[in-house]
Design an enzyme around this catalytic site. Sequence first.
Site, PDB file in Angstrom:
ATOM      1  N   SER A 111      26.524  95.043  78.273  1.00  0.00           N
ATOM      2  CA  SER A 111      25.355  95.029  79.200  1.00  0.00           C
ATOM      3  C   SER A 111      24.125  94.491  78.534  1.00  0.00           C
ATOM      4  O   SER A 111      23.171  94.271  79.306  1.00  0.00           O
ATOM      5  CB  SER A 111      24.840  96.596  79.257  1.00  0.00           C
ATOM      6  OG  SER A 111      24.919  97.094  77.863  1.00  0.00           O
ATOM      7  N   CYS A 112      24.007  93.995  77.510  1.00  0.00           N
ATOM      8  CA  CYS A 112      22.816  93.139  76.954  1.00  0.00           C
ATOM      9  C   CYS A 112      22.749  91.832  77.455  1.00  0.00           C
ATOM     10  O   CYS A 112      21.805  91.287  77.202  1.00  0.00           O
ATOM     11  CB  CYS A 112      22.975  93.201  75.433  1.00  0.00           C
ATOM     12  SG  CYS A 112      23.974  91.883  74.713  1.00  0.00           S
ATOM     13  N   TYR A 139      23.293  87.378  70.563  1.00  0.00           N
ATOM     14  CA  TYR A 139      24.244  87.792  70.982  1.00  0.00           C
ATOM     15  C   TYR A 139      24.488  87.663  72.618  1.00  0.00           C
ATOM     16  O   TYR A 139      25.592  87.366  73.045  1.00  0.00           O
ATOM     17  CB  TYR A 139      24.890  89.311  70.329  1.00  0.00           C
ATOM     18  CG  TYR A 139      25.988  89.597  70.964  1.00  0.00           C
ATOM     19  CD1 TYR A 139      27.265  89.399  70.416  1.00  0.00           C
ATOM     20  CD2 TYR A 139      26.265  90.738  72.101  1.00  0.00           C
ATOM     21  CE1 TYR A 139      28.485  89.835  70.978  1.00  0.00           C
ATOM     22  CE2 TYR A 139      27.146  91.423  72.476  1.00  0.00           C
ATOM     23  CZ  TYR A 139      28.598  90.902  71.913  1.00  0.00           C
ATOM     24  OH  TYR A 139      29.768  91.505  72.321  1.00  0.00           O
ATOM     25  N   LYS A 143      27.154  85.598  75.076  1.00  0.00           N
ATOM     26  CA  LYS A 143      28.076  86.212  76.094  1.00  0.00           C
ATOM     27  C   LYS A 143      27.601  85.615  77.556  1.00  0.00           C
ATOM     28  O   LYS A 143      28.665  85.509  78.367  1.00  0.00           O
ATOM     29  CB  LYS A 143      27.788  87.565  76.065  1.00  0.00           C
ATOM     30  CG  LYS A 143      28.355  88.371  74.943  1.00  0.00           C
ATOM     31  CD  LYS A 143      29.920  88.095  75.039  1.00  0.00           C
ATOM     32  CE  LYS A 143      30.741  88.547  73.748  1.00  0.00           C
ATOM     33  NZ  LYS A 143      32.123  88.630  73.850  1.00  0.00           N
ATOM     34  N   HIS A 182      26.862 100.617  65.512  1.00  0.00           N
ATOM     35  CA  HIS A 182      25.891 100.802  66.827  1.00  0.00           C
ATOM     36  C   HIS A 182      25.615 102.431  66.553  1.00  0.00           C
ATOM     37  O   HIS A 182      25.783 103.133  65.829  1.00  0.00           O
ATOM     38  CB  HIS A 182      26.895 100.556  68.252  1.00  0.00           C
ATOM     39  CG  HIS A 182      26.781  98.952  68.414  1.00  0.00           C
ATOM     40  ND1 HIS A 182      27.884  98.548  68.225  1.00  0.00           N
ATOM     41  CD2 HIS A 182      25.995  98.259  68.916  1.00  0.00           C
ATOM     42  CE1 HIS A 182      27.775  97.202  68.549  1.00  0.00           C
ATOM     43  NE2 HIS A 182      26.597  97.075  69.079  1.00  0.00           N
TER      44      HIS A 182
END
Length: 318
Positions: A111-112, A139, A143, A182
């Site tokens: 979702s980032c 990151y 993606k 995380h």
Amino acid sequence: MSQNNNTKIYIAGHRGMVGSAIWRALEAKGYSDLIGRTSAELDLRNQHAVDDFFSTEKPEVVIDAAARVGGIMANNTFPYQFLMENMQIQNNLIDASFNTGVQKFIFLGSSCIYPKLAPQPLREDYLLTGPLEPTNEWYAVAKITGVKACEAIRMQYGKDYISLMPTNLYGPFDNFDLNTSHVLPAMIRKFHLAKESGNLPVELWGSGTPMREFLFVEDLADAVVFALENEFHDNLYNVGTGTDLTIKALAELVQKIVGHTGVIIWDSSKPDGTPRKLMDVSKMEKAGWTAKIGLEEGIRMTYGWFLEHQGSFKELKI
């Protein structure tokens, strides 16, 4: 393409939290021709090695669950590795799949990829509409290139290459290293260590006010199997629960499940990250899939797994 139990499926990253959950889910559905390679057996950053593997094994379906991942601290400390290694891994897998005629490719992201201040909940069409969260943009950029590569192959060649963007994941085989993990597994370990040391105070990063959504990894695996067995009409789908809670509420829930009775101290000098990251999961719901495992049930299962395996973690003092 239609799948059957003899379809040859390569799961990249099959030893990780996500890949191992997908492997178990496929086995449970009767798929018998699953391929996996450890990073020692196949370095996915090495294009020649990946090309040789694909020309030898000739998988029919590829599920990309391989990535270099970590939390805010790891992303800030190793920006080049998070950008370059993730691009190398996914580019090699996507290109080798394309060149060897793989018909179905499932790319897993995060979702980032969505802008830091995008409207909530996050819809798929918000991609590339604003700046990213700086603490994990390396990151995220990697993606995004994977999503776009799959979209380009789909557009140009009509192949069934799709991207699934899960929200924050947790579950068995998670990373419990306090330097690279995380938020949720880090909380489980911190509260457990504090409880074992006489219910010492637990210090957590940030203010506790950001909102986060969490998906049990076995739910994601179920979504991947669903995507494998069904034809999707678009290239990008969010995978989540569609509900979120504050980090403070999460901490209190983990504290309750672990049984820690000490105090929680919030270090507001540390970064919070994105204020809110809730997924709009209506596209997946329309396709016919929804999450099944609630947060409390999932955390209880994850803590149970942690207790069984904690002997294999590095010793920590708090």
